[in-house]
Design an enzyme around this catalytic site. Structure first.
Site, mmCIF file in Angstrom:
data_model
loop_
_atom_site.group_PDB
_atom_site.id
_atom_site.type_symbol
_atom_site.label_atom_id
_atom_site.label_comp_id
_atom_site.label_asym_id
_atom_site.label_seq_id
_atom_site.Cartn_x
_atom_site.Cartn_y
_atom_site.Cartn_z
ATOM 1 N N GLY A 55 4.043 -0.602 19.897
ATOM 2 C CA GLY A 55 2.366 0.179 19.959
ATOM 3 C C GLY A 55 2.762 1.252 20.773
ATOM 4 N N LYS A 68 1.439 1.719 5.121
ATOM 5 C CA LYS A 68 0.068 2.634 4.332
ATOM 6 C C LYS A 68 -0.264 3.994 5.740
ATOM 7 C CE LYS A 68 -3.277 -0.862 4.527
ATOM 8 N NZ LYS A 68 -4.275 -1.961 5.070
ATOM 9 N N GLY A 101 7.661 -0.811 15.398
ATOM 10 C CA GLY A 101 7.849 -1.820 14.741
ATOM 11 C C GLY A 101 8.666 -1.473 13.568
ATOM 12 N N ARG A 118 14.244 -8.412 25.913
ATOM 13 C CA ARG A 118 13.362 -7.119 26.877
ATOM 14 C C ARG A 118 13.713 -7.305 28.343
ATOM 15 N NH1 ARG A 118 7.436 -7.768 23.654
ATOM 16 N NH2 ARG A 118 7.562 -6.148 22.892
HETATM 17 P P1 AMP Z 1 3.826 -0.500 8.722
HETATM 18 O O1 AMP Z 1 4.399 -1.127 10.499
HETATM 19 O O2 AMP Z 1 3.106 0.653 8.259
HETATM 20 O O3 AMP Z 1 6.065 0.414 9.289
HETATM 21 O O4 AMP Z 1 4.554 -0.890 7.695
HETATM 22 C C1 AMP Z 1 5.667 -1.952 7.306
HETATM 23 C C2 AMP Z 1 5.609 -2.796 5.952
HETATM 24 O O5 AMP Z 1 5.823 -1.808 5.210
HETATM 25 C C3 AMP Z 1 6.668 -3.261 5.989
HETATM 26 O O6 AMP Z 1 6.122 -5.176 6.760
HETATM 27 C C4 AMP Z 1 7.019 -3.619 4.207
HETATM 28 O O7 AMP Z 1 7.113 -4.793 3.715
HETATM 29 C C5 AMP Z 1 5.645 -2.696 3.849
HETATM 30 N N1 AMP Z 1 6.023 -1.594 2.747
HETATM 31 C C6 AMP Z 1 7.394 -0.676 2.521
HETATM 32 N N2 AMP Z 1 7.186 -0.431 1.322
HETATM 33 C C7 AMP Z 1 6.560 -0.928 0.752
HETATM 34 C C8 AMP Z 1 6.172 -0.337 -0.850
HETATM 35 N N3 AMP Z 1 6.972 -0.169 -1.343
HETATM 36 N N4 AMP Z 1 4.745 -1.728 -1.012
HETATM 37 C C9 AMP Z 1 4.119 -2.150 -0.342
HETATM 38 N N5 AMP Z 1 4.586 -2.655 1.081
HETATM 39 C C10 AMP Z 1 5.835 -1.327 1.508
#
Ligand code: AMP
Length: 395
Positions: free
Chosen positions: A376, A197, A353, A35
């Protein structure tokens, strides 16, 4: 755009909001200085014009004054990276800060203490913003990481510089990259959304359906879509209350002529562990007691073909649990495909992220067109929101 190149900073004191919220270890050593490096072009432009720089930033989330969050810990690092002697003051406003600014000569840099030692910063307090504004002649915002916050130093302060406020080079690059994907990208445009999610990506998906030709959905989000369509997902991560929404998204995509690509096979594991037993199964036939933790080989191949067809690519979120070595392959292979497409002339933006962490971890940083510096802020931009830090400059 109100860019730095439109202004000559000779004999001007530029008050620059930077994002020096860098990670420190327990010896207060900076463990990732990207950064600070990212702010360098803006600082050098101003110094080379014959101006001076007053740098202001937050660090962490202090409650009032807390020495461990002092910017004195990064003072030497800033000097090393910029290559110019830097003065540090123990406050961001008040007599000492004002005197240091008054005495600042062209070519010099002043680093202020952590803005968040004053609760007025995050409250977006007008009086605090006005006090800060007295330190400089021109305001420059180069902190994309906090551009989604309406804080005193990121947004409110701009009101005190109606004619003299500019985007720094970093912020300009972030805005241009987002616009390239969301407004004027070469077609076909592809968005790849992965991660854990559906609920955290839903606004992005809805906004993006108007902008893209192809949408790849991967990672943990997959299983809500698969189950909603009647598939068997075993013990895979799923948000049952979002299944209806998932079906609606698929309908909307169809109506808008957006091609949605979901995984067809997965690496299923018998526990959420790197040492779990694994098998490759169809995404809609995952046995009970097993969970999909990574994209399978056929999926990797399918996604590779889609990526290589596209001229503009946005990637947000990993395709599997890449933090575990045995479930990182899907994410790594996707990174390779995007790198290849970029080499062939596509524009690729990675942002928001965990995909940024993955890209850095697996060495794709220099093989994609742009890696965003704001988590964010990037997500909110993709949701179609106007960020307060950007709006304040444009106003
Ligand atoms: P996000 O912050 O929503 O982009 O989510 C990232 C996280 O999703 C990472 O820590 C991954 O380990 C998790 N992730 C990706 N694929 C899967 C999966 N099939 N089952 C559980 N967690 C997952």
């Amino acid at each position: 755009m109100k860019t730095l190149n439109n202004f000559n900073f000779k004999d001007k004191k530029a008050l620059i909001r930077v994002d020096f919220n860098v990670p420190l270890d327990d010896q207060f050593t900076v463990t990732d200085d990207s950064r600070i490096v990212a702010a360098k072009p803006t600082i050098l432009k101003i110094l080379e014009d014959g101006g001076s720089c007053i740098l202001m930033s937050h660090l962490g989330r202090p409650k009032g004054f807390q020495s461990e969050f002092s910017l004195k810990h990064i003072h030497n690092k800033v000097e090393d990276i910029i290559g110019v002697k830097t003065i540090f003051v123990n406050n961001s406003v008040g007599g000492e800060a004002q005197a240091a600014s008054d005495n600042l000569k062209p070519g010099e840099i002043l680093l202020l203490e952590n803005l968040r030692f004053h609760k007025e910063e995050e409250a977006g307090d007008r009086d605090f913003a006005e006090k800060l504004s007295k330190l400089g002649d021109v305001y420059v915002n180069d902190a994309f990481g906090t551009a989604h916050r309406a804080h005193a130093s990121t947004a409110v302060i701009a009101d005190f510089f109606p004619e003299r406020k500019y985007f720094g080079y970093l912020l300009e690059q972030e805005i241009e990259s987002i616009n390239k994907v969301m407004e004027n990208g070469d077609k076909p445009v592809l968005a790849i959304l992965g991660g854990a999610k559906v609920s955290s990506k839903i606004t992005i998906i809805e906004n993006i359906l108007d902008k893209v030709d192809h949408l790849i959905i991967g990672g943990g989000m997959t299983f809500t879509f698969v189950k909603a369509q009647g598939g068997k997902i075993g013990d895979s991560i799923c948000e049952d209350d979002k299944m209806e929404l998932a079906l609606e998204i698929l309908e909307k995509a169809k109506a808008k002529n957006v091609k949605v690509h979901l995984p067809v096979d997965v690496i299923a594991a018998d526990s959420f562990s790197n040492d779990a037993k694994t098998q490759i199964v169809k995404v809609s036939e995952i046995p009970d007691g097993w969970q999909g933790l990574d994209a399978g080989p056929q999926t990797i191949e399918n996604f590779h073909e889609v990526v290589l067809q596209c001229k503009t690519i946005l990637w947000n979120g990993p395709l599997g649990v890449f933090e575990m070595e045995n479930f990182a392959k899907g994410t790594i292979e996707l990174g390779k495909s995007i790198a290849e497409a970029t080499k062939n002339g596509a524009f690729s933006l990675v942002g928001g992220g965990d995909s940024v962490a993955a890209v850095k971890q697996f060495g794709f940083e220099d093989k994609v067109s742009y890696v965003s510096t704001g988590g964010g802020a990037m997500l909110e931009s993709l949701e179609g929101k106007t960020l307060p830090g950007i709006a304040a400059i444009l106003k």
